[in-house]
Structures are given as structure tokens and as C-alpha cells.
Design a protein around this motif. Structure first.
Motif, PDB file in Angstrom:
ATOM      1  N   ASP A 125       6.502 -88.216 -28.947  1.00 22.28           N
ATOM      2  CA  ASP A 125       6.449 -87.834 -29.884  1.00 22.28           C
ATOM      3  C   ASP A 125       7.527 -86.830 -30.471  1.00 22.28           C
ATOM      4  O   ASP A 125       7.914 -86.021 -29.748  1.00 22.28           O
ATOM      5  N   PHE A 126       7.946 -86.893 -31.836  1.00 24.68           N
ATOM      6  CA  PHE A 126       9.188 -85.797 -31.907  1.00 24.68           C
ATOM      7  C   PHE A 126       8.979 -85.695 -33.496  1.00 24.68           C
ATOM      8  O   PHE A 126       8.594 -86.664 -34.280  1.00 24.68           O
ATOM      9  N   LYS A 127       9.567 -84.500 -34.127  1.00 24.94           N
ATOM     10  CA  LYS A 127       9.799 -84.295 -35.544  1.00 24.94           C
ATOM     11  C   LYS A 127      10.992 -83.139 -35.453  1.00 24.94           C
ATOM     12  O   LYS A 127      11.122 -82.574 -34.586  1.00 24.94           O
ATOM     13  N   VAL A 128      11.443 -83.198 -36.829  1.00 24.59           N
ATOM     14  CA  VAL A 128      12.507 -82.065 -36.974  1.00 24.59           C
ATOM     15  C   VAL A 128      11.993 -81.578 -38.376  1.00 24.59           C
ATOM     16  O   VAL A 128      10.973 -82.079 -39.258  1.00 24.59           O
ATOM     17  N   ASP A 129      12.712 -80.174 -38.477  1.00 25.45           N
ATOM     18  CA  ASP A 129      11.940 -79.555 -39.552  1.00 25.45           C
ATOM     19  C   ASP A 129      12.501 -79.771 -40.791  1.00 25.45           C
ATOM     20  O   ASP A 129      12.144 -79.514 -41.891  1.00 25.45           O
ATOM     21  N   ALA A 130      13.837 -80.305 -40.704  1.00 26.62           N
ATOM     22  CA  ALA A 130      14.645 -80.787 -41.854  1.00 26.62           C
ATOM     23  C   ALA A 130      15.611 -81.761 -41.436  1.00 26.62           C
ATOM     24  O   ALA A 130      15.867 -81.954 -40.403  1.00 26.62           O
ATOM     25  N   LYS A 131      15.962 -82.819 -42.611  1.00 24.70           N
ATOM     26  CA  LYS A 131      16.627 -83.817 -42.182  1.00 24.70           C
ATOM     27  C   LYS A 131      18.250 -83.252 -42.184  1.00 24.70           C
ATOM     28  O   LYS A 131      18.438 -82.181 -42.337  1.00 24.70           O
ATOM     29  N   ASN A 132      18.996 -84.220 -41.353  1.00 24.23           N
ATOM     30  CA  ASN A 132      20.389 -84.009 -41.119  1.00 24.23           C
ATOM     31  C   ASN A 132      20.490 -82.618 -40.038  1.00 24.23           C
ATOM     32  O   ASN A 132      21.577 -82.078 -40.107  1.00 24.23           O
ATOM     33  N   ASN A 133      19.497 -82.497 -39.283  1.00 27.40           N
ATOM     34  CA  ASN A 133      19.593 -81.453 -38.231  1.00 27.40           C
ATOM     35  C   ASN A 133      20.631 -81.822 -37.160  1.00 27.40           C
ATOM     36  O   ASN A 133      21.020 -80.991 -36.395  1.00 27.40           O
ATOM     37  N   GLN A 134      21.125 -83.194 -37.074  1.00 25.73           N
ATOM     38  CA  GLN A 134      21.882 -83.682 -36.008  1.00 25.73           C
ATOM     39  C   GLN A 134      21.323 -83.410 -34.632  1.00 25.73           C
ATOM     40  O   GLN A 134      21.766 -83.182 -33.641  1.00 25.73           O
ATOM     41  N   ALA A 172      20.864 -87.915 -38.564  1.00 24.53           N
ATOM     42  CA  ALA A 172      22.195 -87.709 -39.474  1.00 24.53           C
ATOM     43  C   ALA A 172      22.199 -88.552 -40.724  1.00 24.53           C
ATOM     44  O   ALA A 172      21.528 -89.523 -40.750  1.00 24.53           O
ATOM     45  N   ASP A 173      22.699 -87.715 -41.614  1.00 20.38           N
ATOM     46  CA  ASP A 173      23.097 -88.373 -42.959  1.00 20.38           C
ATOM     47  C   ASP A 173      21.726 -88.729 -43.892  1.00 20.38           C
ATOM     48  O   ASP A 173      21.698 -89.721 -44.598  1.00 20.38           O
ATOM     49  N   GLY A 174      20.658 -88.145 -43.295  1.00 24.32           N
ATOM     50  CA  GLY A 174      19.328 -88.138 -44.101  1.00 24.32           C
ATOM     51  C   GLY A 174      18.589 -89.518 -43.601  1.00 24.32           C
ATOM     52  O   GLY A 174      17.757 -89.713 -44.184  1.00 24.32           O
ATOM     53  N   VAL A 175      19.016 -90.207 -42.712  1.00 23.09           N
ATOM     54  CA  VAL A 175      18.745 -91.341 -41.906  1.00 23.09           C
ATOM     55  C   VAL A 175      18.415 -91.164 -40.534  1.00 23.09           C
ATOM     56  O   VAL A 175      18.628 -90.187 -39.891  1.00 23.09           O
ATOM     57  N   LEU A 176      17.649 -92.138 -39.900  1.00 23.70           N
ATOM     58  CA  LEU A 176      17.490 -92.041 -38.448  1.00 23.70           C
ATOM     59  C   LEU A 176      18.081 -93.351 -37.814  1.00 23.70           C
ATOM     60  O   LEU A 176      18.133 -94.446 -38.095  1.00 23.70           O
ATOM     61  N   TYR A 177      19.076 -92.896 -36.955  1.00 23.33           N
ATOM     62  CA  TYR A 177      19.879 -93.980 -36.281  1.00 23.33           C
ATOM     63  C   TYR A 177      19.333 -94.213 -34.761  1.00 23.33           C
ATOM     64  O   TYR A 177      19.058 -93.190 -34.227  1.00 23.33           O
ATOM     65  N   ALA A 178      19.701 -95.633 -34.282  1.00 30.36           N
ATOM     66  CA  ALA A 178      19.773 -95.370 -32.809  1.00 30.36           C
ATOM     67  C   ALA A 178      21.157 -95.177 -32.591  1.00 30.36           C
ATOM     68  O   ALA A 178      22.161 -95.658 -33.329  1.00 30.36           O
ATOM     69  N   GLU A 201      12.195 -93.689 -45.344  1.00 26.56           N
ATOM     70  CA  GLU A 201      11.288 -93.816 -44.352  1.00 26.56           C
ATOM     71  C   GLU A 201      11.267 -92.666 -43.610  1.00 26.56           C
ATOM     72  O   GLU A 201      10.309 -92.363 -42.910  1.00 26.56           O
ATOM     73  N   PHE A 202      12.415 -91.873 -43.375  1.00 28.69           N
ATOM     74  CA  PHE A 202      12.873 -90.841 -42.365  1.00 28.69           C
ATOM     75  C   PHE A 202      12.502 -89.580 -43.031  1.00 28.69           C
ATOM     76  O   PHE A 202      13.102 -89.150 -43.897  1.00 28.69           O
ATOM     77  N   LYS A 203      11.367 -88.755 -42.641  1.00 31.79           N
ATOM     78  CA  LYS A 203      10.938 -87.433 -43.359  1.00 31.79           C
ATOM     79  C   LYS A 203      11.020 -86.360 -42.449  1.00 31.79           C
ATOM     80  O   LYS A 203      10.708 -86.224 -41.263  1.00 31.79           O
ATOM     81  N   ALA A 204      11.184 -85.250 -43.048  1.00 36.65           N
ATOM     82  CA  ALA A 204      11.201 -83.900 -42.283  1.00 36.65           C
ATOM     83  C   ALA A 204       9.586 -83.443 -41.955  1.00 36.65           C
ATOM     84  O   ALA A 204       8.689 -84.014 -42.700  1.00 36.65           O
ATOM     85  N   ASP A 205       9.410 -82.796 -40.974  1.00 34.32           N
ATOM     86  CA  ASP A 205       8.030 -82.330 -40.854  1.00 34.32           C
ATOM     87  C   ASP A 205       6.943 -83.262 -40.513  1.00 34.32           C
ATOM     88  O   ASP A 205       5.706 -83.349 -41.002  1.00 34.32           O
ATOM     89  N   VAL A 206       7.477 -84.704 -40.213  1.00 34.08           N
ATOM     90  CA  VAL A 206       6.459 -85.698 -39.754  1.00 34.08           C
ATOM     91  C   VAL A 206       6.751 -86.263 -38.466  1.00 34.08           C
ATOM     92  O   VAL A 206       7.985 -86.401 -37.960  1.00 34.08           O
TER      93      VAL A 206
END
Length: 185
Positions: A64-73, A93-99, A120-125
Motif C-alpha cells: 500500500d502507498f499514499k502521497v500527502d499531495a499530488k505532483n510529489n514526483q 506526476a501531472d495530477g495523475v498516476l502513471y505506470a 481518480e488519483f487523490k492525495a492522502d488516500v
């Protein structure tokens, strides 16, 4: 009965190696959660599973993983050894989640494929990622929102971009903000 209360200090777990221990470590009080804190300038907030946790053909890793804000690279996934570096990761990156497939010294070095859009991609989720190393059919990366599996995406390397017959290790890194990982296995 005469019981005496004692405080027992457990040694820190040692199943992760941190490139810079000042930028990451185990979450206080947890034996499983790690946290990486980006500097905004590089990816030295990096950790990988220690020796003994290598993945090979037909092996699978989930965490499992989460980021505290989007675009953290931030990125989480698997990587080969540094001498012939390849990575197969999820990239924030860019507000979305890539492979993303990264291959040092190959043109192009980065190949990205959007898995989750900005809604679909959210911070702190929390998100659950599963990576299957498959030298025959192409390695597979799958992601879903941990509490809402209807939010999901996947990518299989059917084009043979990744080398076969390699040893892989789970890793995570962030350039900015906080990346938290848990429940790895």
C-alpha cells in the motif's frame, strides 16, 4: 499476583534500506509503515527492500502507498541493480498516476502510461499496488484504491520494454512531500 509494568524497546526493523536516513524511516510506533520526505531537489528520499527480498520471474509484490499531495514526483515499484538500472513503477506526476518504465541509457529512457486520471488519483488516500514479474507475457503493474477497488488501473509490458531474467527489488522514492508505504509482502 505481583506484576510489574515494563517498557520494552523493540529494535527497529531492518527490512528496508534508506538512501538517506535523514529523509526517511519507519513511522514512529510502526513495525511496517515507512515514510519518505522529499527535499524538492532530488530523489534522495529513497528506500528499497533489503537483501533477501529479491523478485524473479513469476514472483509478485504487493503493498500500500499514499502521497500527502499530488505532483510529489513520487514513485513506487520495482527496480534492478544500479549497474544496468531499470524501473517499473507507479509515478505521481501531472495530477495523475502513471505506470512508468525507466531504462538507463536506452532511448527513450522513460515510457509512461496513465492508469488513474486526476479525479481518480487523490492525495492522502491509500492505494494498493501489485506487481507481477513475468518474463514470458510481460510484467504487470496493477493499482486500486484500497477502500474503493472500483478505482483501478493496470499496465502489462507486452511490448518487451523491460529486460528478462533480472533480479528486482521493491523501492519507493519522492522528490517532494511525503510518500508513505505499508503492508508490503
Amino acid at each position: 499476583d505481583n506484576y510489574q509494568e515494563q517498557t520494552v524497546v523493540l529494535p527497529p526493523p531492518d527490512d528496508w534500506t534508506f538512501l538517506n536516513p535523514n529523509l526517511g524511516g519507519y513511522v514512529t510506533g510502526s513495525q511496517t509503515q515507512i515514510e519518505l520526505n522529499g527535499t524538492g531537489t532530488d530523489w534522495n528520499a529513497l528506500a528499497w527492500r533489503s537483501s533477501g527480498y529479491m523478485l524473479n520471474d513469476q514472483d509478485q509484490a504487493s503493498f500500500d502507498f499514499k502521497v500527502d499531495a499530488k505532483n510529489n514526483q513520487a514513485f513506487v515499484g520495482i527496480s534492478t541493480d544500479p549497474s544496468s538500472l531499470e524501473r517499473f513503477v507507479l509515478l505521481d506526476a501531472d495530477g495523475v498516476l502513471y505506470a512508468q518504465i525507466f531504462r538507463a541509457g536506452i532511448v527513450p529512457e522513460h515510457e509512461t502510461f496513465q492508469l488513474l486520471d486526476a479525479a481518480e488519483f487523490k492525495a492522502d488516500v491509500w492505494y494498493r499496488v501489485t506487481i507481477t514479474v513475468d518474463d514470458t507475457n510481460g510484467s504487470l503493474i496493477e493499482v486500486e484504491e484500497r477502500d474503493d477497488p472500483s478505482v483501478s488501473g493496470s499496465y502489462r509490458d507486452t511490448g518487451g520494454l523491460l529486460a528478462t531474467g533480472r533480479d528486482w527489488v521493491v523501492l519507493g522514492a519522492t522528490q517532494n512531500g511525503i510518500l508513505t508505504m505499508d503492508n508490503y509482502g
